[in-house]
Design an enzyme around this catalytic site. Structure first.
Site, short mmCIF file in Angstrom:
data_model
loop_
_atom_site.label_atom_id
_atom_site.label_comp_id
_atom_site.label_asym_id
_atom_site.label_seq_id
_atom_site.Cartn_x
_atom_site.Cartn_y
_atom_site.Cartn_z
CD GLU A 1 39.91 35.78 78.69
OE1 GLU A 1 40.57 34.77 79.03
OE2 GLU A 1 40.44 36.81 78.28
CG HIS B 1 43.64 34.69 76.81
ND1 HIS B 1 43.33 35.11 78.07
CD2 HIS B 1 44.93 35.06 76.61
CE1 HIS B 1 44.38 35.70 78.61
NE2 HIS B 1 45.37 35.68 77.74
CG ASP C 1 43.88 36.88 72.21
OD1 ASP C 1 43.16 36.00 71.70
OD2 ASP C 1 44.92 36.62 72.83
CB ILE D 1 54.45 41.77 74.56
CG1 ILE D 1 54.70 40.44 75.26
CG2 ILE D 1 53.34 41.61 73.52
CD1 ILE D 1 53.54 39.96 76.11
CB ILE E 1 46.93 41.37 72.87
CG1 ILE E 1 48.02 42.44 72.95
CG2 ILE E 1 46.33 41.30 71.47
CD1 ILE E 1 49.25 42.13 72.11
CB SER E 2 46.68 43.70 78.14
OG SER E 2 45.50 44.46 78.04
NE ARG E 3 45.72 38.25 82.31
CZ ARG E 3 46.71 37.73 81.60
NH1 ARG E 3 46.80 38.03 80.31
NH2 ARG E 3 47.58 36.91 82.16
N GLY F 1 46.70 34.53 72.48
CA GLY F 1 48.02 35.09 72.75
C GLY F 1 49.22 34.21 72.51
#
Length: 282
Positions: free
Chosen positions: A227, A246, A222, A116, A196-198, A248
């Site tokens: 969440e 999220h 994101d 990614i 954009i990971s966790r 993604g």
């Protein structure tokens, strides 16, 4: 029907895989995940039951890279803010108050140069950005030259130089709160953090303080923890933050490809063949 189940396809972390569920499925052979991140699974527990695990890295990389670049551009040009102005009844604004940040010529620091991260670098090169990256292992010279990326052995060096910092790592005990108060203070006051990971890779309390006090310019997320976030969370009240739910990999084609990749792994396991994307416990 527990004894009949030989495979589980996890879609957005459901069903929850715990000891009770694994005990109820004695003939389970494989768990295929709809995505690349495996932090929601106890890999050692699953492996102790003789169950194989697989993820779907090929299907998610392009869509996730698109999300990362979309957040970078939206934050740089303050798209959410100016959209609100554009649809407001009066549409009164001062041009000086909506100045964005030029992307071309800016420096992007990518933390995590896996599949990614590399595709983000390809996109960033097309936007004429200077690219730095930090990774556990350095990419080969040809790969670096293709995207014009410079390796930073220490993440501190990347943080000090980048105008945009993009976090693209897996969540592990080593990356939990990887970006905290110290790391944010190393960044430029004009810099933007993109995650954009966790969510748990970033210390959200430290991020709130950094955004409120001008330690960094902005953030585009994101992913958060939890969440969705509580509706009274201070991050939701800041103008210099963009938060998406999220997104993604959430595109029509990516969802289809993820399912195809999961089925490929499941069929391999059921037929006693090597899994194309097997994930082993560390």
């Amino acid at each position: 029907v527990g004894k009949k189940v030989q495979a589980i396809y996890l879609w957005w972390h459901k069903p929850v895989i715990d000891k009770e569920l694994l005990q109820s499925m004695p003939n389970l052979k494989v768990i295929a995940n709809s995505g690349v991140g495996m932090d929601h699974l106890d890999l050692k527990l699953v492996a102790s039951f003789g169950v194989k695990m697989a993820n779907a890295p090929r299907a998610v990389s392009s869509s996730t890279a698109d999300t990362g670049m979309a957040l970078l551009l939206a934050s740089a040009r303050r798209l959410v803010e100016v959209h609100s102005i554009s649809i407001s009844p009066s549409m009164e604004y001062c041009e000086a108050d909506i100045l964005g940040v030029k992307v071309a010529g800016a420096t992007l620091g990518i933390i995590g140069m896996g599949s990614i991260g590399y595709k983000i670098a390809l996109r960033a090169k097309a936007f004429e950005m200077n690219i730095l990256y930090h990774n556990r292992t350095q990419r080969n010279a040809q790969e670096e030259q293709t995207v014009g990326a410079t390796y930073c052995k220490k993440v501190d060096s990347l943080l000090q130089q980048a105008d945009f910092v993009m976090v693209v790592v897996s969540l592990t005990p080593q990356t939990h709160k990887l970006i905290g108060k110290r790391e944010l203070e190393l960044m430029k006051p004009t810099a933007t953090l993109i995650n954009i990971s966790r969510g748990a890779v970033v210390d959200q309390e430290a991020l709130v303080t950094a955004l409120q006090t001008g330690v960094i310019r902005a953030a585009a997320l994101d992913v958060t923890y939890p969440e969705p976030m509580p509706r009274d969370h201070p991050l939701l009240k800041l103008k210099n933050v963009i938060i998406t739910p999220h997104l993604g990999i959430k595109t029509d084609k990516a969802s289809y490809m993820i399912t195809e990749e999961a089925v490929e792994n499941i069929l391999a396991a059921l037929n006693g063949l090597p899994l194309p994307n097997e994930v082993l416990p560390s």
